[in-house]
Design a protein around this motif. Structure first.
Motif, PDB file in Angstrom:
ATOM      1  N   THR A  13       0.812  -1.197  -0.084  1.00 38.68           N
ATOM      2  CA  THR A  13       0.036  -0.026   0.077  1.00 38.68           C
ATOM      3  C   THR A  13       0.886   1.041  -0.065  1.00 38.68           C
ATOM      4  O   THR A  13       0.384   2.463   0.072  1.00 38.68           O
ATOM      5  CB  THR A  13      -0.938  -0.051   1.185  1.00 38.68           C
ATOM      6  N   SER A  14       2.353   0.947  -0.222  1.00 39.19           N
ATOM      7  CA  SER A  14       3.129   2.221   0.004  1.00 39.19           C
ATOM      8  C   SER A  14       4.420   1.832  -0.390  1.00 39.19           C
ATOM      9  O   SER A  14       4.927   0.624  -0.618  1.00 39.19           O
ATOM     10  CB  SER A  14       3.257   2.586   1.610  1.00 39.19           C
ATOM     11  N   ILE A  16       8.043   0.840  -1.434  1.00 38.96           N
ATOM     12  CA  ILE A  16       8.820  -0.471  -2.382  1.00 38.96           C
ATOM     13  C   ILE A  16       7.870  -1.403  -2.962  1.00 38.96           C
ATOM     14  O   ILE A  16       7.737  -1.508  -3.995  1.00 38.96           O
ATOM     15  CB  ILE A  16       9.895  -0.772  -1.860  1.00 38.96           C
ATOM     16  N   LEU A  36      -1.422  -2.031   5.517  1.00 42.51           N
ATOM     17  CA  LEU A  36      -2.197  -1.332   6.393  1.00 42.51           C
ATOM     18  C   LEU A  36      -2.477   0.054   5.829  1.00 42.51           C
ATOM     19  O   LEU A  36      -1.540   0.461   5.098  1.00 42.51           O
ATOM     20  CB  LEU A  36      -1.400  -1.240   7.674  1.00 42.51           C
ATOM     21  N   ASP A  63      -2.788  -8.893   8.391  1.00 42.49           N
ATOM     22  CA  ASP A  63      -1.716  -8.377   9.340  1.00 42.49           C
ATOM     23  C   ASP A  63      -0.387  -9.267   9.147  1.00 42.49           C
ATOM     24  O   ASP A  63      -0.747 -10.476   9.761  1.00 42.49           O
ATOM     25  CB  ASP A  63      -2.247  -8.101  10.754  1.00 42.49           C
ATOM     26  N   MET A  64       0.663  -8.832   8.757  1.00 40.35           N
ATOM     27  CA  MET A  64       1.931  -9.677   8.928  1.00 40.35           C
ATOM     28  C   MET A  64       2.455 -10.255  10.148  1.00 40.35           C
ATOM     29  O   MET A  64       3.382 -10.892   9.885  1.00 40.35           O
ATOM     30  CB  MET A  64       2.973  -9.017   7.938  1.00 40.35           C
ATOM     31  N   ASN A  90       7.430  -8.232   1.087  1.00 34.32           N
ATOM     32  CA  ASN A  90       8.151  -7.160   1.168  1.00 34.32           C
ATOM     33  C   ASN A  90       7.619  -6.278   2.522  1.00 34.32           C
ATOM     34  O   ASN A  90       8.438  -5.289   2.868  1.00 34.32           O
ATOM     35  CB  ASN A  90       7.641  -6.358  -0.173  1.00 34.32           C
ATOM     36  N   TYR A 155      16.046  -5.191  13.055  1.00 33.38           N
ATOM     37  CA  TYR A 155      15.991  -5.052  11.786  1.00 33.38           C
ATOM     38  C   TYR A 155      17.055  -5.724  10.987  1.00 33.38           C
ATOM     39  O   TYR A 155      17.020  -6.290  10.053  1.00 33.38           O
ATOM     40  CB  TYR A 155      15.854  -3.554  11.379  1.00 33.38           C
ATOM     41  N   LYS A 159      16.915  -8.923   8.642  1.00 34.47           N
ATOM     42  CA  LYS A 159      17.273  -9.112   7.401  1.00 34.47           C
ATOM     43  C   LYS A 159      18.264  -9.882   7.000  1.00 34.47           C
ATOM     44  O   LYS A 159      18.383 -10.585   5.972  1.00 34.47           O
ATOM     45  CB  LYS A 159      17.679  -7.590   7.087  1.00 34.47           C
ATOM     46  N   VAL A 188      16.033   3.968  -0.119  1.00 34.65           N
ATOM     47  CA  VAL A 188      14.962   4.282  -0.819  1.00 34.65           C
ATOM     48  C   VAL A 188      13.819   5.338  -0.183  1.00 34.65           C
ATOM     49  O   VAL A 188      13.549   5.156   0.980  1.00 34.65           O
ATOM     50  CB  VAL A 188      13.916   3.228  -1.328  1.00 34.65           C
ATOM     51  N   THR A 190      11.130   6.394   0.932  1.00 31.17           N
ATOM     52  CA  THR A 190       9.722   5.981   1.165  1.00 31.17           C
ATOM     53  C   THR A 190       9.243   6.378   2.622  1.00 31.17           C
ATOM     54  O   THR A 190      10.125   7.001   3.394  1.00 31.17           O
ATOM     55  CB  THR A 190       9.663   4.369   1.532  1.00 31.17           C
TER      56      THR A 190
HETATM   57  P1  NAD Z   1       6.856   1.607   3.708  1.00 29.96           P
HETATM   58  O1  NAD Z   1       6.597   1.928   5.251  1.00 29.96           O
HETATM   59  O2  NAD Z   1       6.792   2.676   2.725  1.00 29.96           O
HETATM   60  O3  NAD Z   1       5.993   0.381   3.305  1.00 29.96           O
HETATM   61  C1  NAD Z   1       5.772  -0.847   4.276  1.00 29.96           C
HETATM   62  C2  NAD Z   1       4.687  -1.400   3.874  1.00 29.96           C
HETATM   63  O4  NAD Z   1       4.486  -2.563   4.760  1.00 29.96           O
HETATM   64  C3  NAD Z   1       3.173  -0.772   3.886  1.00 29.96           C
HETATM   65  O5  NAD Z   1       2.399  -0.981   2.782  1.00 29.96           O
HETATM   66  C4  NAD Z   1       2.684  -1.242   5.266  1.00 29.96           C
HETATM   67  O6  NAD Z   1       1.296  -1.062   5.358  1.00 29.96           O
HETATM   68  C5  NAD Z   1       3.093  -2.683   5.109  1.00 29.96           C
HETATM   69  N1  NAD Z   1       2.953  -2.963   6.570  1.00 29.96           N
HETATM   70  C6  NAD Z   1       3.662  -2.679   7.714  1.00 29.96           C
HETATM   71  N2  NAD Z   1       3.283  -3.306   8.727  1.00 29.96           N
HETATM   72  C7  NAD Z   1       2.523  -4.351   8.303  1.00 29.96           C
HETATM   73  C8  NAD Z   1       1.714  -5.314   9.005  1.00 29.96           C
HETATM   74  N3  NAD Z   1       1.838  -5.535  10.164  1.00 29.96           N
HETATM   75  N4  NAD Z   1       0.868  -6.276   8.145  1.00 29.96           N
HETATM   76  C9  NAD Z   1       0.780  -5.835   6.857  1.00 29.96           C
HETATM   77  N5  NAD Z   1       1.562  -5.075   6.151  1.00 29.96           N
HETATM   78  C10 NAD Z   1       2.280  -4.293   6.756  1.00 29.96           C
HETATM   79  O7  NAD Z   1       8.348   0.894   3.630  1.00 29.96           O
HETATM   80  P2  NAD Z   1       9.296   0.824   2.548  1.00 29.96           P
HETATM   81  O8  NAD Z   1      10.633   1.515   2.693  1.00 29.96           O
HETATM   82  O9  NAD Z   1       8.714   0.620   1.265  1.00 29.96           O
HETATM   83  O10 NAD Z   1       9.761  -0.767   2.920  1.00 29.96           O
HETATM   84  C11 NAD Z   1       9.450  -1.868   2.198  1.00 29.96           C
HETATM   85  C12 NAD Z   1      10.327  -3.084   2.333  1.00 29.96           C
HETATM   86  O11 NAD Z   1      11.588  -2.727   1.847  1.00 29.96           O
HETATM   87  C13 NAD Z   1      10.653  -3.521   3.894  1.00 29.96           C
HETATM   88  O12 NAD Z   1      10.632  -4.718   3.932  1.00 29.96           O
HETATM   89  C14 NAD Z   1      11.918  -2.606   4.284  1.00 29.96           C
HETATM   90  O13 NAD Z   1      12.764  -3.220   5.247  1.00 29.96           O
HETATM   91  C15 NAD Z   1      12.616  -2.829   2.738  1.00 29.96           C
HETATM   92  N6  NAD Z   1      13.635  -1.735   2.603  1.00 29.96           N
HETATM   93  C16 NAD Z   1      13.331  -0.463   2.663  1.00 29.96           C
HETATM   94  C17 NAD Z   1      14.545   0.485   2.250  1.00 29.96           C
HETATM   95  C18 NAD Z   1      14.250   2.014   2.188  1.00 29.96           C
HETATM   96  O14 NAD Z   1      15.375   2.573   2.297  1.00 29.96           O
HETATM   97  N7  NAD Z   1      13.196   2.370   2.099  1.00 29.96           N
HETATM   98  C19 NAD Z   1      15.596  -0.477   2.231  1.00 29.96           C
HETATM   99  C20 NAD Z   1      16.160  -1.486   2.294  1.00 29.96           C
HETATM  100  C21 NAD Z   1      15.014  -2.397   2.521  1.00 29.96           C
END
Ligand code: NAD
Length: 260
Positions: A13-14, A16, A36, A63-64, A90, A155, A159, A188, A190
């Motif tokens: 929903t947001s 990556i 969420l 809910d994950m 993800n 984290y 990971k 990234v 976000t």
């Molecule tokens: P984000 O906060 O934009 O998105 C996270 C998503 O996970 C959202 O859709 C949220 O609703 C969902 N989520 C969170 N808790 C949840 C739950 N309990 N049940 C269901 N959905 C849930 O974050 P992002 O930066 O897009 O991160 C996405 C993935 O990429 C994550 O695994 C993060 O660790 C990884 N990541 C992000 C970055 C970065 O720089 N943004 C870097 C490396 C890895």
């Protein structure tokens, strides 16, 4: 290329996850969104993606942290569209604190969402993929699956764990048409990272732009953020026949972070 394939992208929903969902849909896959958030906003995302990509797009609010809801996400997707071909694990959350102050509830939640949810989803999706002898499992790890940063105990542990899980699943599917790989992004921009930028700006009295530059300077030699679109394109590549023999790989897309 992915016409008639069904994809689940957790946490889409947001950020990556949404970037990956858009890229898979643009390649023709039906996509089950998950995550969420505000129901009206999510419905606008779902309907907008279905319209722009011309594919079926669903949403299920599992809910994950909850293994039963993860199982239902997989079985409901299969019931609706006849199977699950692509699973992108993800969903992820973050909490930043020194290990001795790290709240136990945050540790449990991060391990559940960032690591255990992938185990549960894979466990339920794999038998469906085996029915067609084709599947793609893509785990979104992180530069923090390869190296550590202070104050990110849960984290970094999660990971590193998901990189290991990726290798095990790749071995257990090695003689099939199912592959399992990880993508490891660096920074990234976000909502997950914006919160860390806001905290840095508040703690150090920095302007928003200066806080962004500081965050990048510390870790990412390119000085630029990777984008959800770039991560989405890599996920589509992993779904292509060119990636048939990529198994258990962990692909960095991190502006040079882990080359140092
Ligand atoms: P984000 O906060 O934009 O998105 C996270 C998503 O996970 C959202 O859709 C949220 O609703 C969902 N989520 C969170 N808790 C949840 C739950 N309990 N049940 C269901 N959905 C849930 O974050 P992002 O930066 O897009 O991160 C996405 C993935 O990429 C994550 O695994 C993060 O660790 C990884 N990541 C992000 C970055 C970065 O720089 N943004 C870097 C490396 C890895």
């Amino acid at each position: 290329m992915l016409k008639d394939k069904t994809a689940i992208v957790t946490g889409s929903t947001s950020g990556i996850g949404l970037g990956i969902a858009k890229a898979l849909a643009a390649s023709g896959a039906r996509v089950m969104l998950n995550g969420l958030g505000d129901p009206a906003e999510i419905e606008a995302i779902r309907a907008g993606l279905a319209r722009s990509a011309g594919v079926e797009v669903g949403f299920q609010e599992a809910d994950m942290r909850n293994s039963g809801e993860i199982a239902a996400l997989v079985t409901e997707t299969a019931r609706r569209w006849g199977g699950v071909d692509i699973l992108v694990n993800n969903a992820g959350i973050q909490h930043v604190a020194p290990v001795e102050d790290f709240p136990e509830e945050r540790w449990d939640a991060i391990i559940a969402v960032n690591l255990s949810s992938a185990f549960h989803a894979i466990k339920h999706a794999l038998p469906l993929m085996r029915q067609n002898n084709w599947g793609r499992i893509i785990n979104i790890a992180s530069a923090h699956g390869l190296v550590a940063s202070a104050q990110k105990a849960a984290y970094v542990a999660a990971k590193h764990g998901i990189v290991g899980l990726t290798k095990v699943v790749a071995l257990e599917t090695a003689q099939s048409g199912i592959t399992c790989n990880a993508i490891s992004p660096g920074w990234v921009l976000t909502p997950l990272v914006q919160r860390q930028i806001d905290a840095l700006a508040a703690n150090e009295g920095l302007a928003a732009q200066a806080a962004k530059q500081r965050l990048l300077q510390e870790k990412q030699p390119s000085g630029e953020f990777a984008t959800p679109e770039e991560i989405g394109a890599l996920a589509v590549f992993l779904c292509s026949p060119a990636a048939n023999q990529m198994r258990g790989s962990n692909l960095s897309i991190d502006g040079g972070w882990t080359a140092q």
